[in-house]
Scaffold this active site. Structure first.
Site, PDB file in Angstrom:
ATOM      1  N   GLU A 102       0.832  -1.200   0.000  1.00  0.00           N
ATOM      2  CA  GLU A 102       0.000   0.000   0.000  1.00  0.00           C
ATOM      3  C   GLU A 102       0.865   1.249   0.000  1.00  0.00           C
ATOM      4  OE1 GLU A 102      -3.642   2.018   2.599  1.00  0.00           O
ATOM      5  OE2 GLU A 102      -2.759   0.127   3.240  1.00  0.00           O
ATOM      6  N   GLY A 156      -8.000   5.080   7.892  1.00  0.00           N
ATOM      7  CA  GLY A 156      -8.816   4.853   9.074  1.00  0.00           C
ATOM      8  C   GLY A 156      -8.191   3.892  10.060  1.00  0.00           C
ATOM      9  N   SER A 194      -4.774   2.484   9.609  1.00  0.00           N
ATOM     10  CA  SER A 194      -3.312   2.490   9.643  1.00  0.00           C
ATOM     11  C   SER A 194      -2.779   3.775   9.036  1.00  0.00           C
ATOM     12  CB  SER A 194      -2.755   1.283   8.875  1.00  0.00           C
ATOM     13  OG  SER A 194      -3.095   1.363   7.502  1.00  0.00           O
TER      14      SER A 194
END
EC number: 3.6.1.5
Length: 451
Positions: free
Chosen positions: A169, A199, A201
């Site tokens: 990510e 939200g 991490s």
């Protein structure tokens, strides 16, 4: 004889394979995955589902044969969102899978029917799904795979529907942002770093020197590495990336409330009484009669960050995590998602601007003002904010994360970013673009089929 037939078959396969083209105008290639300059074919589409903790979003991208972005309909991409996120359906996998059907319908309106079976569909589930446990997460993912396979005509690979690793990510966000800013192809010191607050991490990613990369601490088996190697526009990059699970914006609210000392929270605005629900669990969020206390709340937030946790390496950020060593790749820092949203909603940056310069100190200054207000006063003062009662807590957390967590000087200039101007369009600075570029690479798809 069998060997002769095998040789002939291999020669035929090579003869029929499209040639690799070396071209500096190609967008990017991952070493060992995407080959830079290989033709993607005219009008290739990619459908990317971003399954976050608060909702699932669909991005449909279209590329030319040099992997440059083309228009999708009247815009540069199709974007749509449904609420809530997949993790909200823990224990109800079929409901979770059915929640993406409106997004598939939306994608169907722009992807030509004749190209659907050649259009990869990928779903990356982020922090929210990581937090509900492997069993429930796998049940949801299996149900989603079944829906995609049976109720859509897109190119299907079960491995393309999965929980996105934190390092993936973060590195995809870094790739997308630097691609949109035209920073790729030069020295790592010319790239920008990124902090993305979701939200569940928060991710930090920036390019580091090869010498620094060589000093990266070893991580236990099964954990994401600190350094991801990318080959982008003819250049090798070592990207420091770390995903801090449980330190996202909503996750931090839950942990701050869970650890409060006594029946009241020092971080909630005066006049609020109620619960905060996160991942199916409720946390008492009742404010103290006198309201929020900036200094006490900040003490609680810094304690949550564990800035004094044992550090096994020379440089740590918080919770004992190696910080990548710093350097030129972190000098120009972009902060995204929740950082941008709260700054634009409270008005210290223009909500119509896709990006804006600011400093961590601005978060502190606004927090000191906000924490003195009641919920009713905050609603009048900041009509664009959604969760007024948590405004003091959120501002303090974001300031503390930047300054105490990541070690930024309060006066350091940062860029708050939502979208990036690329050509004549404004495009989301998010990870789906990075994975979309990989998905349309013929060489990568061929390799995935045969491995």
């Amino acid at each position: 004889m069998a060997a002769d037939h095998l040789v002939v078959a291999m020669l035929l396969l090579l003869a029929l394979s499209p040639p690799a083209v070396a071209d500096d105008t190609a967008v990017l290639g991952r070493k060992g995955g995407v080959v830079e300059g290989q033709a993607a074919g005219p009008g290739r589409y990619a459908v990317i589902l971003d399954a976050g903790s608060t909702g699932t979003r669909v991005h449909v991208f279209r590329f030319d044969n040099k992997l440059d972005l083309l228009k999708v309909g009247d815009n540069i991409e199709l974007f749509a969102k449904v609420d809530p996120g997949l993790s909200s359906y823990a224990g109800r996998p079929q409901d979770a899978a059915n929640s993406i059907l409106p997004l598939l319908d939306k994608a169907n309106t722009v992807v030509p029917a004749r190209l659907m079976n050649k259009t990869p569909l990928k779903l990356g589930a982020t922090a929210g799904l990581r937090l509900i446990g492997d069993e429930k997460a796998n049940q949801i993912l299996e149900a989603v795979r079944d829906v995609v396979h049976t109720k859509s005509k897109y190119q299907y690979n079960p491995n393309w529907i999965n929980v996105l690793e934190g390092s993936q990510e973060g590195s995809y966000i870094w790739v997308a942002l630097n691609y949109l800013l035209d920073k790729l192809g030069g020295d790592y010191s010319k790239t920008v770093g990124v902090v993305d607050l979701g939200g569940g991490s928060v991710q930090m990613a920036y390019a580091i020197s090869s010498n620094t990369a060589a000093t990266a601490p070893k991580v236990p088996e099964g954990k994401d590495p600190y350094v991801v190697k990318e080959y982008l526009k003819g250049k090798d990059y070592n990207i420091y990336v770390h995903s801090y699970l449980h330190y996202g914006g909503f996750a931090s609210r839950a942990h701050i409330l869970e650890r409060k000392d006594g029946p009241f929270s020092n971080c909630m605005l005066r006049g609020f009484s109620g619960n905060f629900t996160y991942n199916g669990k409720q946390y008492d969020a009742t404010a103290a009669p006198q309201g929020a206390d900036y200094h006490k709340c900040r003490e609680e937030v810094v304690k949550l960050l564990k800035v004094n946790a044992p550090c096994e390496t020379k440089n740590c950020s918080f919770n004992g995590v190696w910080n990548g060593g710093g350097g030129a790749g972190q000098d120009d820092l972009y902060v995204a998602s929740a950082f941008y949203y709260i700054a634009s909603h409270v008005g210290f940056i223009n909500s119509d601007a896709p990006s804006a310069k600011s400093t961590p100190a601005t978060f502190k200054a606004v927090a000191e003002k906000v924490c003195k207000l009641s919920v009713k006063e905050a609603k009048v003062e900041y009509p664009n904010v959604r969760d007024h009662a948590y405004l003091c807590m959120d501002l303090i957390y974001e300031y503390s994360l930047l300054v105490d967590g990541f070690g930024l000087h309060p006066s350091k200039e940062i860029t708050l970013v939502d979208k990036v101007k690329h050509g004549e369009y404004y495009i989301d600075a998010a990870w789906p673009l990075g994975t979309a570029i990989e998905a349309v690479s013929p060489k990568k798809r061929l390799r995935e089929i045969y491995k």
